[in-house]
Design a protein around this motif. Structure first.
Motif, PDB file in Angstrom:
ATOM      1  N   GLY A 274       1.161  -1.520   0.090  1.00  0.00           N
ATOM      2  CA  GLY A 274       0.317   0.153   0.090  1.00  0.00           C
ATOM      3  C   GLY A 274       1.152   0.869  -0.078  1.00  0.00           C
ATOM      4  O   GLY A 274       0.692   2.531   1.245  1.00  0.00           O
ATOM      5  N   LEU A 275       1.853   1.244  -0.472  1.00  0.00           N
ATOM      6  CA  LEU A 275       2.694   2.751  -0.631  1.00  0.00           C
ATOM      7  C   LEU A 275       2.668   3.602  -2.070  1.00  0.00           C
ATOM      8  O   LEU A 275       2.572   2.963  -3.210  1.00  0.00           O
ATOM      9  CB  LEU A 275       4.470   2.318  -0.689  1.00  0.00           C
ATOM     10  N   MET A 276       3.087   4.691  -1.544  1.00  0.00           N
ATOM     11  CA  MET A 276       2.985   5.888  -2.615  1.00  0.00           C
ATOM     12  C   MET A 276       3.507   5.520  -3.452  1.00  0.00           C
ATOM     13  O   MET A 276       4.946   4.699  -3.240  1.00  0.00           O
ATOM     14  CB  MET A 276       3.094   6.800  -2.103  1.00  0.00           C
ATOM     15  N   ASP A 277       3.604   6.042  -4.878  1.00  0.00           N
ATOM     16  CA  ASP A 277       4.804   6.188  -5.768  1.00  0.00           C
ATOM     17  C   ASP A 277       5.823   6.899  -5.899  1.00  0.00           C
ATOM     18  O   ASP A 277       5.981   7.736  -4.152  1.00  0.00           O
ATOM     19  CB  ASP A 277       4.418   6.490  -7.685  1.00  0.00           C
ATOM     20  N   PHE A 278       6.743   6.144  -5.451  1.00  0.00           N
ATOM     21  CA  PHE A 278       8.435   7.001  -5.314  1.00  0.00           C
ATOM     22  C   PHE A 278       8.191   8.569  -5.989  1.00  0.00           C
ATOM     23  O   PHE A 278       8.541   9.056  -4.913  1.00  0.00           O
ATOM     24  CB  PHE A 278       9.383   6.107  -5.358  1.00  0.00           C
ATOM     25  N   SER A 279       7.499   8.750  -6.703  1.00  0.00           N
ATOM     26  CA  SER A 279       8.573   9.988  -7.236  1.00  0.00           C
ATOM     27  C   SER A 279       7.791  10.556  -6.981  1.00  0.00           C
ATOM     28  O   SER A 279       7.722  12.172  -6.672  1.00  0.00           O
ATOM     29  CB  SER A 279       8.550  10.091  -8.786  1.00  0.00           C
ATOM     30  N   PHE A 280       6.292  10.488  -6.872  1.00  0.00           N
ATOM     31  CA  PHE A 280       4.675  11.469  -6.190  1.00  0.00           C
ATOM     32  C   PHE A 280       5.034  11.296  -4.695  1.00  0.00           C
ATOM     33  O   PHE A 280       4.663  12.476  -4.474  1.00  0.00           O
ATOM     34  CB  PHE A 280       3.648  10.407  -6.696  1.00  0.00           C
ATOM     35  N   ALA A 281       6.093  10.131  -3.739  1.00  0.00           N
ATOM     36  CA  ALA A 281       6.110  10.785  -2.465  1.00  0.00           C
ATOM     37  C   ALA A 281       7.137  12.235  -2.418  1.00  0.00           C
ATOM     38  O   ALA A 281       7.247  12.583  -1.265  1.00  0.00           O
ATOM     39  CB  ALA A 281       6.649   9.301  -2.085  1.00  0.00           C
ATOM     40  N   LEU A 282       8.485  11.851  -3.213  1.00  0.00           N
ATOM     41  CA  LEU A 282       8.894  13.001  -2.952  1.00  0.00           C
ATOM     42  C   LEU A 282       8.501  14.295  -3.723  1.00  0.00           C
ATOM     43  O   LEU A 282       8.727  14.872  -2.582  1.00  0.00           O
ATOM     44  CB  LEU A 282      10.120  12.734  -4.153  1.00  0.00           C
ATOM     45  N   LYS A 283       7.615  14.689  -4.594  1.00  0.00           N
ATOM     46  CA  LYS A 283       7.140  15.911  -4.788  1.00  0.00           C
ATOM     47  C   LYS A 283       6.494  15.809  -3.458  1.00  0.00           C
ATOM     48  O   LYS A 283       6.267  17.541  -2.940  1.00  0.00           O
ATOM     49  CB  LYS A 283       5.978  15.813  -6.126  1.00  0.00           C
ATOM     50  N   ALA A 284       5.411  15.410  -2.771  1.00  0.00           N
ATOM     51  CA  ALA A 284       4.384  15.283  -1.853  1.00  0.00           C
ATOM     52  C   ALA A 284       5.549  15.956  -0.247  1.00  0.00           C
ATOM     53  O   ALA A 284       4.576  15.799   0.198  1.00  0.00           O
ATOM     54  CB  ALA A 284       4.021  14.231  -1.500  1.00  0.00           C
ATOM     55  N   ILE A 285       6.515  14.880  -0.007  1.00  0.00           N
ATOM     56  CA  ILE A 285       6.987  15.168   0.927  1.00  0.00           C
ATOM     57  C   ILE A 285       7.573  16.663   0.832  1.00  0.00           C
ATOM     58  O   ILE A 285       8.062  17.504   1.993  1.00  0.00           O
ATOM     59  CB  ILE A 285       8.265  13.951   1.315  1.00  0.00           C
ATOM     60  N   HIS A 286       8.025  17.225  -0.409  1.00  0.00           N
ATOM     61  CA  HIS A 286       8.619  19.239  -0.295  1.00  0.00           C
ATOM     62  C   HIS A 286       6.580  20.004  -1.039  1.00  0.00           C
ATOM     63  O   HIS A 286       6.830  20.639   0.251  1.00  0.00           O
ATOM     64  CB  HIS A 286       9.153  18.740  -1.234  1.00  0.00           C
ATOM     65  N   PHE A 287       5.753  19.958  -1.433  1.00  0.00           N
ATOM     66  CA  PHE A 287       4.897  20.748  -1.566  1.00  0.00           C
ATOM     67  C   PHE A 287       3.468  19.906  -1.177  1.00  0.00           C
ATOM     68  O   PHE A 287       3.047  19.100  -2.411  1.00  0.00           O
ATOM     69  CB  PHE A 287       4.904  20.768  -3.024  1.00  0.00           C
TER      70      PHE A 287
END
Length: 770
Positions: A274-287
């Motif tokens: 149930g993990l978020m996509d890696f690229s999407f997670a990188l974007k979401a952790i910042h913005f």
């Protein structure tokens, strides 16, 4: 007439500014002064013009800063026009210098934060967030509050204050509900040229209510521009002076635009966890768009962090190794129970079951046995050694000191001799003839269990068939010494590591990622808890009055000197001074001194003499042996207890009350603040070592994991060991599964994971992982 482009103007400006910087900011490069030239050439660039107002009156240092900021602004615009590099998968471009993200002057500022590559920027996570989606009105602001507001400018002025060198920019403004306030900037005269009357602004700053509402502005921007600093959940990054949050947000945003999308190292496992996509997670952790998205990004990136840590630990330990499958018969287990002079606790029965299952498996057992002082770890180790002996194999138990080795030897004789298992002791202090006899019996297989210190791994020692290695207090040895013992076996032996230091499960799984964890969380019946009291420094003499009474009863006392910094010399001074003081306070007592600068042999002699009753009171630094039984020791006094962690204090109080007598611990707080006393009072309220270790983790943090920089383990960027036990367990299970399927991470679906591990190793300074 030819129109001069903005780019040409910037080029004309850049050359004299660079010359001025090279000349030491003396304002002599341009006839008539640099301010006049900039005022003429920089008309389209009000930010740059503002930097050079009053340039001739500035100090050389102020001029240099203005030049650097101006050059950064000129370069910034040029960089923004460049074509972005192609987006790629994996790590393409991530290890390149960060120059696509910032101009040269700004790159120096980024490097001061350790941000030299695109990868560094992407992984520079916010330390906190501010919710700036709904902006408040002026009427609801409180004095001292930090706020972000939407306002319209009414008027502006420059105010000189009586204080020399201080000027204020004051802007009268009104919010959407018609409430007025004054925006204030200190010594930032360039702001006047940036703000126009009638403009709508977003401003952030601290509120002051002094005959009206003032906002001391930290950041502002036009409301019409697309902003990374307002109207959203805004990231706040760790920063240094001269590196603004807006600049960092802009840099991270560019890094994300240039680098994403990236290959997902967990694409094969993302759905089942149930993990978020890696690229999407990188974007979401910042913005992040909202709190839910932020929580999912945090979960995903924490999972990656722990997975890489667990993979590193397993690979460092040699991966998942095939050993031998031992037989375990119920009749043997029952015979072991009946031979003991006491009943087993439920915890001991449970852990013995876990060990028996491990030993029956064809995979090498690698297990950590945790147990509080007095929980019965040696009995469990004896059970494992007994099973090895019944299978015709030999076992070895390695302890850090001769005192502990002798103590283990005596206990194992009690437990195993009635079962026909021959136990031998091997120490460095043995005579040559005695030592030779032990070595011969080990090589022939006559000796089934060997107990010793480092002597077990010295040249000349050999086993006929070493099947089980037990290491007591592993942290006192280190990984290399443990491996040296394992190399003495023809085939990979099963490994049982014991520790009397309670460690929270999350920390144990991270520190000992290559080991399964068993916990003895139940004390044998009849063991009395140590009575504990925290005393303020003003009452410390009462502790020694109590010590006098215990000595008069024929009991013994430990006194622990504070560990001042990480210096043996200072520890020695503290212990020696306390020793001299106590000779005056307790003239009738026989005192001994123990400290870290003594030779190992001398320390063991002092400890053995204390155990034999030659001294009444032992003044020591924290070198007192874990696990050593001093049956008559009933009191421990710890000076400056606030200098120790709770888990360490709990360990220290485990030195007393081990012989059936009532035990007491007195912790003297040299610094008696409310926070200090609250922390120490945890020890008065509980004798559960694992609860205390959990509290210690929450209050003090984990420190550096196993000496992370020395051992090549990355520091946790997002992980919180006090809260993340469930995530760690799932990541660890996946790490084991991946290495079972692919021990060298060479399959296509694991290539990205392998690259990430290598990138981590290179960043920390370790070149090879696999």
């Amino acid at each position: 007439m030819k129109t001069v482009t903005e780019g040409e103007l910037k080029a004309r400006l850049r050359k004299p500014l660079l010359l001025e910087l090279k000349d030491g900011a003396q304002d002599r490069v341009v006839m008539g002064g640099l301010e006049a030239l900039v005022e003429n050439l920089a008309r389209p660039f009000p930010e740059i013009r503002a930097l050079f107002q009053g340039y001739g009156a500035k100090t050389p240092e102020e001029r240099r800063k203005a030049l650097e900021q101006a050059l950064a602004l000129l370069e910034d615009g040029e960089e923004a026009r460049k074509e972005p590099p192609p987006k790629g998968g994996g790590r393409m471009g991530l290890e390149d210098p960060a120059h696509p993200l910032a101009p040269p002057q700004s790159r120096k500022r980024l490097a001061e934060l350790g941000l030299r590559t695109v990868r560094d920027v992407l992984l520079y996570f916010p330390r906190r967030y501010e919710d700036r989606r709904a902006l408040p009105g002026v009427r609801y602001l409180e004095d001292g509050q930090k706020a972000t507001l939407s306002v319209k400018v009414l008027s502006k002025e420059l105010v000189k204050t009586p204080k020399k060198g201080m000027t204020l920019v004051q802007v009268r403004a009104v919010d959407a509900w018609g409430w007025r306030l004054t925006l204030v900037w200190f010594n930032q005269t360039w702001v006047l040229n940036q703000i126009q009357e009638g403009a709508s602004l977003i401003v952030t700053g601290k509120v002051r209510r002094q005959g009206g509402v003032q906002l001391y502005v930290e950041h502002f921007e036009d409301e019409g521009t697309e902003s990374l600093s307002t109207g959203r959940i805004v990231p706040i990054y760790p920063a240094k002076e001269g590196v603004g949050q807006a600049f960092l947000r802009r840099t991270v945003h560019r890094a994300l635009e240039k680098a994403l999308p990236l290959e997902d190292p967990l694409s094969a496992y993302r759905e089942e966890h149930g993990l978020m996509d890696f690229s999407f997670a990188l974007k979401a952790i910042h913005f992040p768009e909202d709190e839910r998205e932020l929580a999912r990004a945090l979960l995903r990136l924490k999972f990656d962090e722990y997975l890489l840590l667990e993979l590193k630990a397993l690979l460092d330990a040699g991966g998942l190794v095939l050993g031998r499958a031992f037989r375990v018969e119920e009749a043997w287990v029952e015979a072991f129970r009946k031979a003991l002079p006491f009943p087993l606790t439920r915890a001991q029965e449970r852990v013995m079951g876990e060990i028996a299952k491990d030993m029956q498996s064809p995979r090498q057992m690698a297990r950590l046995l945790q147990g509080d002082v007095g929980s019965g770890k040696t009995v469990v180790a004896a059970f494992a050694l007994f099973l090895a002996a019944k299978n015709g194999a030999q076992g070895a138990l390695m302890a850090p000191t001769e005192i502990l080795a002798r103590q283990h030897y005596e206990n194992l004789l009690r437990y195993l001799f009635p079962l026909g298992v021959k136990v031998e002791l091997l120490l460095g202090s043995m005579g040559e003839r005695e030592r030779r006899g032990v070595l011969e019996r080990l090589k022939s297989g006559e000796a089934q269990v060997a107990v010793g210190t480092h002597a077990l791994i010295q040249e000349g020692v050999g086993f006929r068939d070493l099947g089980l290695a037990v290491v007591d207090e592993e942290h006192r040895f280190g990984v290399l010494q443990r491996r040296a013992l394992l190399k003495m076996a023809q085939h990979p032996p099963d490994v049982l590591v014991m520790s009397a230091t309670p460690i929270p499960r999350s920390l144990a799984l991270t520190l000992y990622g290559d080991l399964e964890v068993s916990v003895l969380d139940e004390m044998p019946p009849g063991r009395k808890p140590v009575k504990t009291k925290v005393l303020p420094h003003a009452l410390r003499l009462q502790a020694y009055a109590f010590a006098r009474e215990e000595i008069r009863k024929g009991h013994q006392v430990f006194v622990v000197a504070p560990a001042i910094e990480e210096s043996e010399a200072l520890e020695l001074k503290a212990a020696t001074a306390l020793y001299e003081e106590l000779k005056g306070l307790l003239p009738e007592a026989r005192l001994a001194l123990l400290h870290g600068r003594m030779p190992a042999r001398e320390k063991e002699e002092v400890m053995e003499a204390f155990r034999q009753g030659a001294f009444d009171l032992l003044v020591s630094t924290t070198v007192i042996e874990v696990g050593v039984d001093i049956p008559k020791a009933t009191l421990i006094v710890v000076e400056n207890a606030e200098r120790f962690g709770l888990a360490q204090l709990h360990q220290l109080r485990g030195r007393v009350g081990r012989g059936g007598l009532e035990g007491y611990a007195l912790f003297i707080a040299g610094e008696a603040s409310r926070a200090t006393l609250k922390r120490l009072k945890v020890l008065e309220a509980s004798t559960d070592g694992f609860y205390i270790a959990e509290m210690d983790l929450k209050l003090r943090g984990p420190g550096e994991l196993r000496g992370t920089r020395q051992s090549g383990y990355p520091e946790l960027r997002l992980g919180d060991l006090a809260e993340d036990t469930e995530i760690i367990e799932k990541a660890r299970a996946l790490a084991k599964r991946i290495l079972e399927e692919d021990p060298t991470l060479s399959k296509p679906q694991h290539q990205a994971l392998r690259r990430e591990l290598q990138a981590q190793a290179e960043r920390i300074g370790f070149r090879e992982v696999i």
